[in-house]
Scaffold this active site. Structure first.
Site, PDB file in Angstrom:
ATOM      1  N   ARG A 297     -25.822   9.543  19.928  1.00 58.62           N
ATOM      2  CA  ARG A 297     -25.006  10.078  18.842  1.00 58.62           C
ATOM      3  C   ARG A 297     -24.031  11.174  19.290  1.00 58.62           C
ATOM      4  O   ARG A 297     -22.870  11.179  18.878  1.00 58.62           O
ATOM      5  CB  ARG A 297     -25.896  10.601  17.710  1.00 58.62           C
ATOM      6  CG  ARG A 297     -26.743   9.519  17.041  1.00 58.62           C
ATOM      7  CD  ARG A 297     -25.895   8.352  16.613  1.00 58.62           C
ATOM      8  NE  ARG A 297     -26.627   7.369  15.844  1.00 58.62           N
ATOM      9  CZ  ARG A 297     -26.621   6.069  16.102  1.00 58.62           C
ATOM     10  NH1 ARG A 297     -25.946   5.604  17.144  1.00 58.62           N
ATOM     11  NH2 ARG A 297     -27.285   5.220  15.345  1.00 58.62           N
TER      12      ARG A 297
ATOM     13  N   ASP B 127     -29.887  11.108  12.226  1.00 57.29           N
ATOM     14  CA  ASP B 127     -28.543  10.914  12.754  1.00 57.29           C
ATOM     15  C   ASP B 127     -27.491  11.774  12.068  1.00 57.29           C
ATOM     16  O   ASP B 127     -26.509  12.178  12.687  1.00 57.29           O
ATOM     17  CB  ASP B 127     -28.153   9.441  12.653  1.00 57.29           C
ATOM     18  CG  ASP B 127     -28.741   8.608  13.776  1.00 57.29           C
ATOM     19  OD1 ASP B 127     -29.220   9.203  14.755  1.00 57.29           O
ATOM     20  OD2 ASP B 127     -28.726   7.370  13.673  1.00 57.29           O
TER      21      ASP B 127
ATOM     22  N   SER C 177     -33.392  -2.308   9.662  1.00 61.01           N
ATOM     23  CA  SER C 177     -32.409  -1.343  10.118  1.00 61.01           C
ATOM     24  C   SER C 177     -32.525  -1.259  11.631  1.00 61.01           C
ATOM     25  O   SER C 177     -33.581  -0.893  12.153  1.00 61.01           O
ATOM     26  CB  SER C 177     -32.675   0.029   9.480  1.00 61.01           C
ATOM     27  OG  SER C 177     -31.771   0.984   9.974  1.00 61.01           O
TER      28      SER C 177
ATOM     29  N   ASP D  91     -24.121  -0.195   6.440  1.00 65.49           N
ATOM     30  CA  ASP D  91     -23.647   1.071   5.884  1.00 65.49           C
ATOM     31  C   ASP D  91     -22.143   1.244   6.048  1.00 65.49           C
ATOM     32  O   ASP D  91     -21.409   1.461   5.076  1.00 65.49           O
ATOM     33  CB  ASP D  91     -24.367   2.251   6.546  1.00 65.49           C
ATOM     34  CG  ASP D  91     -25.862   2.277   6.247  1.00 65.49           C
ATOM     35  OD1 ASP D  91     -26.227   1.927   5.120  1.00 65.49           O
ATOM     36  OD2 ASP D  91     -26.638   2.627   7.148  1.00 65.49           O
TER      37      ASP D  91
END
Length: 408
Positions: free
Chosen positions: A97, A126, A178, A16
């Site tokens: 995060r 996220d 992923s 990404d």
């Protein structure tokens, strides 16, 4: 919308964020892109990251070592709370995060950036975790989320974009899981795992990275003893360690013994269910040991109420609400409960199992004198009759009145 001249990008070097750098420059008038990677224990994933970021268009890359802070300020508070989302998920991505996003905000402010960009999809959790943290520390900051606005619709199209722009990738179409890795865990999503009917290929070479499947673990058990001080693990087998070293050490031991594999279908914050496979060797060991220690160091009512707190705490972490008054208040409550959670827990690790092999504490509330089935001089068993009569009085009264009314 204000003109975007400088963007700070949350950069992992994965699929990404690798394509986001040229995409930003194409769509925001060749803006400056400053990449930021928070080192929360990704290991070799950070190798060569600066060269890659610069080559794909970033003006610079910050690699921020956040491991100690990650353990002290995020992992330990969650462990002490006993917070596990939906009974199994140890929140490895969730609490990584906020610390990364917080540091990105600090750099964005220092750099005078016009916007912060992240590579989270519009389906995932996220995006919420990053953006709630940004709102907490930079409420006026512009946020760019390409997955919500670009024309790319799939990881296959992302790979095609990367190939067209000569962006090197460490994955291919066949191994395009992923993944998210840090000191605490490794997650796997996508491909065959999207169907919950498919068994994870634990024994397929290259699938597991932190350990082995239970079938491949040694035939002889491994014993370890973990020492806790006020709910925080401080030593393994008598050797004192800082938090980062301790987690890495337990990851190695647990991984060799097939500990910490979780196959979960979880409820995402945005509404759909998602299937993921997680590797959590150290985390699984520490949660198990901490739970065992609390059985002898917390009184019944505190222990039971703390289980309620743990459920809410896990939701707050999973939903990205780390920097909220409620999470901070719950942590204050948890810290009070941990004042006596000191002692040693011995575990037997064997082919994916963690077996209690003994627990001691200077604050233990367990009294063999009271609990024994043998003769004792401290407990009068006749006392229980009066207790039961009072405790059961509401039940007895209701039954009598129901009978009088003919309700039976």
């Amino acid at each position: 919308m204000k003109e975007i001249k400088k963007v700070v990008l949350a950069y992992s070097g994965g699929l990404d964020t690798s394509i986001i750098i040229p995409w930003l420059k194409e769509n925001y008038n060749n803006c400056e892109v400053i990449a930021v990677s928070g080192d929360v224990g990704q290991g070799t994933e950070l190798d060569g990251l600066e060269e890659k970021a610069i080559k794909t268009g970033a003006s610079k890359l910050y690699i921020e070592n956040l491991q100690d802070e990650f353990v002290t300020d995020y992992i330990w508070p969650t462990l002490k709370a006993g917070a596990v989302y939906e009974k199994e998920y140890l929140l490895g991505t969730s609490f990584a995060r906020p610390i990364i996003a917080k540091r990105i905000v600090e750099i964005a402010k220092a750099e005078g950036a016009d916007a912060i960009c992240h590579g989270c999809t519009g389906k995932g959790n996220d995006q919420v975790r990053f953006e709630l943290t940004i709102k907490a520390f930079a409420p006026e900051m512009e946020i760019i989320a390409p997955w919500r606005i670009w024309d790319i619709k799939s990881r296959e199209e992302e790979i095609e974009y990367a190939e067209a722009h000569n962006i090197p990738l460490k994955i291919n179409r066949e191994t395009n899981y992923s993944k998210d890795k840090n000191l605490w865990h490794l997650s796997h999503e996508g491909l065959d795992l999207e169907d919950p009917a498919n068994e994870p290929q634990y024994n397929k070479p290259g699938f597991l990275e932190m350990g082995v499947s239970p079938e491949m673990a040694p035939d002889e058990a491994t014993y370890i003893t973990i020492h806790f001080e006020k709910g925080v693990p401080t030593a393994v087998d008598g050797v004192e360690m800082d938090g980062v070293t301790l987690i890495k050490h337990l990851n190695e031991i647990g991984g060799k013994n097939g500990i910490g594999l979780n196959d979960i279908v979880e409820n995402r914050l945005v509404g759909m269910k998602s299937r993921g496979v997680y590797e959590n060797p150290a985390g699984s060991i520490l949660f198990r040991a901490h739970d065992i220690l609390e059985t002898i160091t917390l009184d019944r009512d505190t222990h039971h109420y703390k289980e309620i707190i743990a459920h809410k705490f896990a939701e707050l972490v999973y939903f990205g609400q780390w920097f909220t008054p409620l999470r901070e208040s719950l942590s204050a409550f948890v810290d009070k409960t941990q004042e006596t959670v000191t002692g040693d827990v011995k575990l037997k690790l064997y082919k994916g199992n963690m077996i209690n092999a003994g627990v001691t504490s200077p604050y233990s509330l367990y009294s063999e004198q009271f609990a024994t089935f043998d003769e004792d001089d401290v407990y009068n068993q006749k006392d229980s009759a009066g207790f039961i009569n009072l405790f059961g009085l509401p039940i007895k009264v209701k039954a009598i009145l129901d009978a009088e009314r003919g309700n039976n």
